[in-house]
Scaffold this active site. Structure first.
Site, PDB file in Angstrom:
ATOM      1  N   GLY A   1     -11.094  21.898  22.423  1.00 40.57           N
ATOM      2  CA  GLY A   1     -11.835  23.024  21.885  1.00 40.57           C
ATOM      3  C   GLY A   1     -11.740  24.316  22.676  1.00 40.57           C
ATOM      4  O   GLY A   1     -11.728  25.417  22.097  1.00 40.57           O
TER       5      GLY A   1
ATOM      6  N   THR B   1     -12.766  14.360  16.063  1.00 41.75           N
ATOM      7  CA  THR B   1     -13.551  15.222  15.169  1.00 41.75           C
ATOM      8  C   THR B   1     -13.152  15.014  13.716  1.00 41.75           C
ATOM      9  O   THR B   1     -12.036  14.580  13.437  1.00 41.75           O
ATOM     10  CB  THR B   1     -13.250  16.675  15.601  1.00 41.75           C
ATOM     11  OG1 THR B   1     -13.804  16.850  16.889  1.00 41.75           O
ATOM     12  CG2 THR B   1     -13.775  17.715  14.656  1.00 41.75           C
TER      13      THR B   1
ATOM     14  N   ARG C   1     -22.336  21.930  26.737  1.00 41.46           N
ATOM     15  CA  ARG C   1     -21.007  22.455  26.370  1.00 41.46           C
ATOM     16  C   ARG C   1     -20.879  22.550  24.843  1.00 41.46           C
ATOM     17  O   ARG C   1     -21.246  21.626  24.122  1.00 41.46           O
ATOM     18  CB  ARG C   1     -19.925  21.525  26.930  1.00 41.46           C
ATOM     19  CG  ARG C   1     -18.496  21.936  26.583  1.00 41.46           C
ATOM     20  CD  ARG C   1     -17.976  21.192  25.384  1.00 41.46           C
ATOM     21  NE  ARG C   1     -16.549  21.428  25.141  1.00 41.46           N
ATOM     22  CZ  ARG C   1     -15.905  21.020  24.052  1.00 41.46           C
ATOM     23  NH1 ARG C   1     -16.547  20.354  23.115  1.00 41.46           N
ATOM     24  NH2 ARG C   1     -14.633  21.270  23.891  1.00 41.46           N
TER      25      ARG C   1
ATOM     26  N   GLY D   1     -18.064  23.269  21.787  1.00 44.62           N
ATOM     27  CA  GLY D   1     -16.625  23.372  21.547  1.00 44.62           C
ATOM     28  C   GLY D   1     -16.296  24.359  20.442  1.00 44.62           C
ATOM     29  O   GLY D   1     -17.093  25.235  20.087  1.00 44.62           O
ATOM     30  N   ASP D   2     -15.112  24.200  19.875  1.00 48.56           N
ATOM     31  CA  ASP D   2     -14.634  25.120  18.836  1.00 48.56           C
ATOM     32  C   ASP D   2     -15.193  24.786  17.450  1.00 48.56           C
ATOM     33  O   ASP D   2     -15.221  25.650  16.569  1.00 48.56           O
ATOM     34  CB  ASP D   2     -13.107  25.072  18.760  1.00 48.56           C
ATOM     35  CG  ASP D   2     -12.614  23.671  18.418  1.00 48.56           C
ATOM     36  OD1 ASP D   2     -13.077  22.700  19.056  1.00 48.56           O
ATOM     37  OD2 ASP D   2     -11.791  23.528  17.497  1.00 48.56           O
TER      38      ASP D   2
ATOM     39  N   THR E   1      -8.943  20.337  14.989  1.00 39.65           N
ATOM     40  CA  THR E   1      -9.370  19.278  15.911  1.00 39.65           C
ATOM     41  C   THR E   1      -8.487  19.339  17.139  1.00 39.65           C
ATOM     42  O   THR E   1      -7.275  19.519  17.027  1.00 39.65           O
ATOM     43  CB  THR E   1      -9.298  17.882  15.280  1.00 39.65           C
ATOM     44  OG1 THR E   1      -9.551  16.921  16.319  1.00 39.65           O
ATOM     45  CG2 THR E   1      -7.944  17.574  14.644  1.00 39.65           C
ATOM     46  N   GLY E   2      -9.087  19.210  18.297  1.00 40.66           N
ATOM     47  CA  GLY E   2      -8.280  19.264  19.514  1.00 40.66           C
ATOM     48  C   GLY E   2      -9.118  19.747  20.677  1.00 40.66           C
ATOM     49  O   GLY E   2     -10.351  19.721  20.618  1.00 40.66           O
TER      50      GLY E   2
HETATM   51  N1  ASP Z   1     -12.445  20.157  18.997  1.00 41.65           N
HETATM   52  C1  ASP Z   1     -13.496  19.280  19.444  1.00 41.65           C
HETATM   53  C2  ASP Z   1     -14.190  19.884  20.628  1.00 41.65           C
HETATM   54  O1  ASP Z   1     -13.535  20.460  21.477  1.00 41.65           O
HETATM   55  C3  ASP Z   1     -12.992  17.932  19.814  1.00 41.65           C
HETATM   56  C4  ASP Z   1     -12.124  17.266  18.775  1.00 41.65           C
HETATM   57  O2  ASP Z   1     -11.513  17.919  17.956  1.00 41.65           O
HETATM   58  O3  ASP Z   1     -12.087  16.036  18.766  1.00 41.65           O
HETATM   59  O4  ASP Z   1     -15.377  19.732  20.725  1.00 41.65           O
END
Ligand code: ASP
Length: 344
Positions: A263, A209, A237, A239-240, A260-261
């Site tokens: 989510g 992200t 789906r 995410g965050d 980022t991570g």
């Molecule tokens: N946080 C993002 C998600 O869960 C993914 C990412 O940070 O790469 O969609």
């Protein structure tokens, strides 16, 4: 003799840039990320590493240039994110990952710490720069978040063109999808459990992200995040990244955060807002607050990832609990700082 006081030297080694403003000028600065995860030094060739560093530098400089001229933090965030969305290197816009079904569903959000306004889009398939649409939702609609077809219909009413869904197809992300599916299928037939098998995937397949946080010379903080989500995610789906308070948050006088991570953890632990709340109510500084959330609370919960944050004085924190996080920052008149791993 070391020209920096010991505290700055110690913070640099933690991947933290602190740059006190000169007495004459209000502080300003920007930090960006291009995703956290298992970024193996061994797997990244010198050329690939250089390509990431160059793109990060281009994006951080574009945002910094706007701020240095007295421009708005929201414009700096948008400019930096647009460059990363247009690059196939990152999992946003042109480099978006695939869903399990082989499509792309993009999420983005932006927040203005001055007005506490925010805009977000989720699950869009035909928007070249989702951060631009999130900004339009904030500025031109009565809502904070629009999803799917409704978000795209709104884009058309604002004169933003739709692009074909295959605009986001890339060979490298498709290979990642095939790889991920093979792993899920193998794990699923062994465990007979889609959930366990999907969450056991290597972090490699999940992150990438992009995001930016900025403080302008008027003291306005802003944050934005844009993503293709997680490889092989179920269609639908979310995410965050488009969730205000989870993946993105900004409040003047406190801080601006982009995450980022994984989510699902960032949503449940309300990561971006929790960092700001610790600063606001517990008088923690940006480094302590973000370190507690990323390296203690999330680690205990099993959630991987990282954040970038900037406070109202221009102090930057970039903690992550993964092997690496693509990131860059540039504060006041300093040179840009570009990093991938903990030490460089
Ligand atoms: N946080 C993002 C998600 O869960 C993914 C990412 O940070 O790469 O969609």
């Amino acid at each position: 003799m070391n020209k920096y006081p010991a505290i700055f030297t110690a913070l640099f080694s933690l991947g933290v840039a602190m740059s006190p403003a000169s007495a004459q000028e209000n502080p300003f600065g920007i930090a960006i990320h291009g995703g956290a995860g298992t970024i193996s030094k061994a797997k990244l060739t010198e050329e690939q590493e250089q390509a990431y560093r160059d793109k990060l530098e281009e994006a951080v400089n574009a945002g910094h240039k706007i701020l240095a001229k007295g421009g708005d933090s929201l414009d700096a965030v948008k400019a930096a994110i647009n460059i990363l969305e247009d690059s196939p290197l990152f999992n946003a816009g042109m480099g978006a990952v695939y869903t399990f079904d082989g499509t792309h569903e993009l999420d983005a959000s932006i927040m203005d710490g001055n007005t506490m306004n925010a805009g977000a889009v989720a699950g869009v398939k035909h928007i070249k720069n989702p951060i631009d649409l999130a900004l339009m939702v904030m500025n031109k609609s009565d809502h904070v978040m629009l999803s799917g077809v409704g978000a795209e219909e709104f884009a058309l009413t604002q004169g933003m063109p739709l692009v074909p869904a295959n605009t986001f197809d890339t060979d490298s992300r498709y290979r990642q999808l095939l790889d991920a599916k093979a792993k899920i299928n193998a794990a699923e037939s062994a465990a007979k459990d889609f959930h366990a098998s999907a969450t056991s995937l290597d972090l490699d397949y999940k992150f990438g992200t992009v995001g930016a946080v900025a403080l302008d010379k008027n003291g306005n903080l802003a944050a934005g995040t844009s993503t293709g989500g997680m490889t092989a995610k179920r269609f639908g789906r979310i995410g965050d990244s488009p969730v205000i308070g989870a993946g993105t948050y900004a409040e003047n006088g406190v801080c601006a955060v982009s995450a980022t991570g994984h989510g699902e953890y960032f949503i449940r632990y309300h990561v971006a807002a929790d960092i700001c709340a610790r600063m606001k109510y517990q008088q923690k500084n940006v480094i302590q607050a973000s370190d507690e959330v990323i390296n203690q609370r999330l680690v205990e919960a099993g959630g991987s990832g990282g954040i970038i944050a900037i406070d109202a004085q221009g102090n930057v924190a970039t903690p992550f609990n993964t092997e690496g996080m693509y990131r860059a920052s540039r504060v006041n008149k300093d040179e840009p700082l570009i990093m991938i791993w903990r030490d460089k």
